[in-house]
Design a protein around this motif. Structure first.
Motif, PDB file in Angstrom:
ATOM      1  N   VAL A  75       0.887  -1.158   0.000  1.00  0.00           N
ATOM      2  CA  VAL A  75       0.000   0.000   0.000  1.00  0.00           C
ATOM      3  C   VAL A  75       0.925   1.208   0.000  1.00  0.00           C
ATOM      4  CG1 VAL A  75      -1.735   1.298   1.275  1.00  0.00           C
ATOM      5  CG2 VAL A  75      -1.818  -1.193   1.260  1.00  0.00           C
ATOM      6  N   VAL A  76       0.947   1.940  -1.121  1.00  0.00           N
ATOM      7  CA  VAL A  76       1.789   3.128  -1.207  1.00  0.00           C
ATOM      8  C   VAL A  76       1.215   4.186  -0.282  1.00  0.00           C
ATOM      9  CG1 VAL A  76       2.709   4.928  -2.729  1.00  0.00           C
ATOM     10  CG2 VAL A  76       2.443   2.586  -3.574  1.00  0.00           C
ATOM     11  N   THR A  77      -0.095   4.433  -0.431  1.00  0.00           N
ATOM     12  CA  THR A  77      -0.767   5.390   0.443  1.00  0.00           C
ATOM     13  C   THR A  77      -2.274   5.235   0.297  1.00  0.00           C
ATOM     14  OG1 THR A  77      -0.898   7.726   1.072  1.00  0.00           O
ATOM     15  CG2 THR A  77      -0.806   7.251  -1.275  1.00  0.00           C
ATOM     16  N   GLY A  80      -7.750  10.053   0.914  1.00  0.00           N
ATOM     17  CA  GLY A  80      -9.202  10.167   0.835  1.00  0.00           C
ATOM     18  C   GLY A  80      -9.795   8.776   0.742  1.00  0.00           C
ATOM     19  N   ASN A  81     -10.558   8.520  -0.322  1.00  0.00           N
ATOM     20  CA  ASN A  81     -11.152   7.196  -0.524  1.00  0.00           C
ATOM     21  C   ASN A  81     -10.443   6.424  -1.622  1.00  0.00           C
ATOM     22  OD1 ASN A  81     -13.023   7.431   1.512  1.00  0.00           O
ATOM     23  ND2 ASN A  81     -14.541   8.398   0.199  1.00  0.00           N
ATOM     24  N   THR A  82      -9.157   6.691  -1.817  1.00  0.00           N
ATOM     25  CA  THR A  82      -8.395   6.018  -2.866  1.00  0.00           C
ATOM     26  C   THR A  82      -7.173   5.327  -2.275  1.00  0.00           C
ATOM     27  OG1 THR A  82      -9.092   7.715  -4.436  1.00  0.00           O
ATOM     28  CG2 THR A  82      -7.241   6.348  -5.091  1.00  0.00           C
ATOM     29  N   ILE A  83      -7.010   4.063  -2.658  1.00  0.00           N
ATOM     30  CA  ILE A  83      -5.834   3.290  -2.248  1.00  0.00           C
ATOM     31  C   ILE A  83      -4.895   3.222  -3.446  1.00  0.00           C
ATOM     32  CG2 ILE A  83      -4.994   1.021  -1.509  1.00  0.00           C
ATOM     33  CD1 ILE A  83      -7.891   0.514  -0.440  1.00  0.00           C
ATOM     34  N   ILE A  84      -3.632   3.519  -3.232  1.00  0.00           N
ATOM     35  CA  ILE A  84      -2.628   3.330  -4.280  1.00  0.00           C
ATOM     36  C   ILE A  84      -1.835   2.086  -3.901  1.00  0.00           C
ATOM     37  CG2 ILE A  84      -0.633   4.275  -5.487  1.00  0.00           C
ATOM     38  CD1 ILE A  84      -1.708   7.064  -4.872  1.00  0.00           C
ATOM     39  N   LEU A  85      -1.804   1.124  -4.822  1.00  0.00           N
ATOM     40  CA  LEU A  85      -1.194  -0.174  -4.546  1.00  0.00           C
ATOM     41  C   LEU A  85      -0.085  -0.447  -5.554  1.00  0.00           C
ATOM     42  CD1 LEU A  85      -1.861  -2.518  -2.531  1.00  0.00           C
ATOM     43  CD2 LEU A  85      -3.135  -3.571  -4.385  1.00  0.00           C
TER      44      LEU A  85
END
Length: 98
Positions: A75-77, A80-85
């Motif tokens: 999980v990069v970060t 808000g309601n967004t996951i960066i993977l």
């Protein structure tokens, strides 16, 4: 699985900036089929965004952790309601992390 350095996180965040979310987590949450689909796309793209819909009942950090563990991705970060993977691809390596 090594932790990402702050420099790598910064690099991945900037690379993810222009991406659109590919997956959406709704009220059904995360299941094995969903994890498999993400797994396949991670192998092709390495870096993806996942959006969490308003009707999702689970905590976004919990969801990020479930997806990360299921795909062995980082999980990069969570913004808000967004996951960066991110997960390094075995076949289609595109991103060079310094």
């Amino acid at each position: 699985m090594n932790k990402l350095t702050s420099r790598q996180v910064k690099q991945l965040k900037s690379e993810a900036h222009h991406l659109n979310p590919i997956f959406q987590v709704g009220k059904n949450g995360v299941n094995d089929n969903f994890i498999e689909q993400i797994d396949d796309v991670l192998e092709k793209r390495e870096l993806i965004k996942i959006s969490i819909l308003q009707n999702c009942l689970e905590d976004k950090d919990t969801i990020a952790q479930q997806i990360s563990e299921g795909t062995k991705g980082h999980v990069v970060t969570v913004i808000g309601n967004t996951i960066i993977l991110y997960r390094e691809s075995k076949e289609n390596k595109k991103i060079d992390l310094s």
